[in-house]
Scaffold this active site. Structure first.
Site, short mmCIF file in Angstrom:
data_model
loop_
_atom_site.label_atom_id
_atom_site.label_comp_id
_atom_site.label_asym_id
_atom_site.label_seq_id
_atom_site.Cartn_x
_atom_site.Cartn_y
_atom_site.Cartn_z
N ARG A 231 26.93 40.31 27.37
CA ARG A 231 26.68 39.03 28.03
C ARG A 231 27.38 37.93 27.25
O ARG A 231 27.37 37.93 26.01
CB ARG A 231 25.18 38.73 28.09
CG ARG A 231 24.39 39.56 29.10
CD ARG A 231 24.77 39.20 30.55
NE ARG A 231 24.01 39.96 31.54
CZ ARG A 231 24.40 41.12 32.09
NH1 ARG A 231 25.57 41.65 31.75
NH2 ARG A 231 23.66 41.71 32.99
N GLU A 260 29.72 32.04 33.70
CA GLU A 260 30.50 32.77 34.71
C GLU A 260 30.32 32.08 36.05
O GLU A 260 29.24 31.61 36.37
CB GLU A 260 30.02 34.22 34.76
CG GLU A 260 30.31 34.94 33.45
CD GLU A 260 29.89 36.41 33.45
OE1 GLU A 260 29.43 36.92 34.48
OE2 GLU A 260 30.02 37.03 32.38
N HIS A 278 34.18 40.22 34.53
CA HIS A 278 32.89 40.96 34.57
C HIS A 278 32.99 42.19 35.49
O HIS A 278 32.29 42.29 36.50
CB HIS A 278 31.75 40.03 35.01
CG HIS A 278 30.40 40.53 34.62
ND1 HIS A 278 29.37 39.70 34.24
CD2 HIS A 278 29.89 41.79 34.53
CE1 HIS A 278 28.29 40.41 33.95
NE2 HIS A 278 28.58 41.70 34.12
#
Ligand code: NAP
Ligand code: 8YV
Length: 322
Positions: A231, A260, A278
């Site tokens: 993360r 993000e 991602h």
């Protein structure tokens, strides 16, 4: 007989809805003209949530007092307050295990791309620069290097298994030492000092926010490579930008970012970063397996009040003993 009513607050992989066809009534919140009105009108009927993004906290659950299970898409559940859910008797499930190989493959791919500057070399060719001379030699090789894994859990172990055939040795830092044949470092800074590659695979959330800070990056050193497939919140992104700019570390390969889908703008322009949007688990077979596990948790709950893959915070709740 009435079907159980499940709320889907955000769009999810369509395989979840397909798997739940005929099992429950699915309310797709984002498709409604007046979602608040529907939530209020059906608050006592909605018994489950299928969560695929978005914050689910105590306030959200207080609006839905009949909910007993939140089935989340993904193994990381940092957008769900699982402790607040447990206080309200709500079980949270995630999708562990089914994505380990995919994410570990991505991590190794990202490491190769970063250490050998493969995206930069490809851009060099596409830009027609090869005709002017060979791409510069990269300063490091992988064989014989040491990888420190921050988070030797399911995915961390799968990465360790893949790193061994590359001739990379493993050390790790978790909160607890494990019975594994790798050196354990109780201190993250000491681990960073001892290795050439720092591979981040711990959960996100408040407890791990900015664990990888300027001090850790300094310890990793000028030939060090940072890879993050966990993360973005775990890394102090401004400190990382500073470390990359000043060659405090060599380079970074990132699949995840603090905000993000908007990485720190300097990460986009620095020459020593490799950035992915991602995509750690992003293949059709793996996302379908994750979707199937979300649906299986809900089906099991409706059939026998049992969650298949509850998160640790839910373990004391009825139906979540594993
Ligand atoms: P896991 O099996 O639970 O492993 C997590 C490891 O982290 C455990 O070994 C744990 O050991 C360690 N850990 C937890 N908190 C820590 C802390 N504060 N300091 C040091 N170590 C800590 O989880 P997993 O299934 O491998 O998944 C790991 C994470 O990867 C997920 O939470 C998710 O955020 C991320 N992920 C990203 C993608 C992607 O698409 N990029 C895909 C899947 C997963 P201890 O309990 O002993 O500390
Ligand atoms: C997914 C992930 O991208 O499982 C996780 O924790 O980060 C990824 O597999 C995420 O769940 C959202 O689709």
């Amino acid at each position: 007989m009435d079907l159980p009513v499940v709320l889907m607050p955000k769009p999810m992989n369509p395989a979840v809805a397909d798997d739940l066809d005929g099992v429950c009534e699915l309310i797709k919140l984002w498709e409604l003209d007046d979602p608040d009105a529907v939530l209020d009108a059906r608050r006592d009927e909605i018994v489950a949530v299928a969560a695929g993004g978005g914050l689910i906290d105590g306030a959200f659950l207080d609006r839905l007092p009949a909910v007993r299970i939140v089935a989340s898409f993904g193994v990381g559940y940092d957008r769900i307050d699982a402790a607040a859910a447990a206080e309200r008797g709500v079980v949270v499930t995630n999708t562990p295990g089914v994505l380990d190989a995919e994410v570990a493959d991505t991590a190794m791919g990202l490491l190769l791309m970063t250490a050998r500057e493969l995206p930069q070399a490809e851009r060099y060719l596409r830009d027609g620069k090869w005709q002017t001379g060979a791409y510069p030699l990269t300063p490091v090789t992988l064989s014989g290097r040491r990888m420190g894994i921050l988070g030797l859990g399911r995915i961390g172990q799968a990465i360790a298994d893949r790193a061994a055939p590359f001739g990379i040795s493993i050390a790790y830092h978790n909160r607890h030492e494990k019975d594994v044949p790798y050196p354990y470092y109780p201190s993250l800074v000491d681990l960073a000092h001892a290795v050439d590659i720092l591979m981040i695979v711990i959960p996100g959330g408040d407890s791990t926010r900015h664990l990888v800070d300027a001090e850790v990056l300094k310890a990793l050193g000028p030939t060090g490579i940072l890879i993050n497939v966990a993360r973005g919140s775990i890394v102090d992104e401004q400190a990382l930008v500073d470390a990359l700019r000043t060659n405090t570390i060599l380079s970074a390969g990132l699949d995840v970012f603090e905000h993000e889908p908007t990485p720190h703008p300097d990460l986009l322009t620095l020459p020593n970063t490799v950035l992915l949007p991602h995509v750690g688990s992003a293949t059709t077979p793996t996302r379908n397996a994750m979707a199937a596990l979300v649906a299986a948790n809900l089906k099991s709950w409706f059939n026998s009040n049992t969650a298949l893959t509850p998160v640790p915070e839910s373990m004391e709740l009825p139906g979540a003993s594993g």
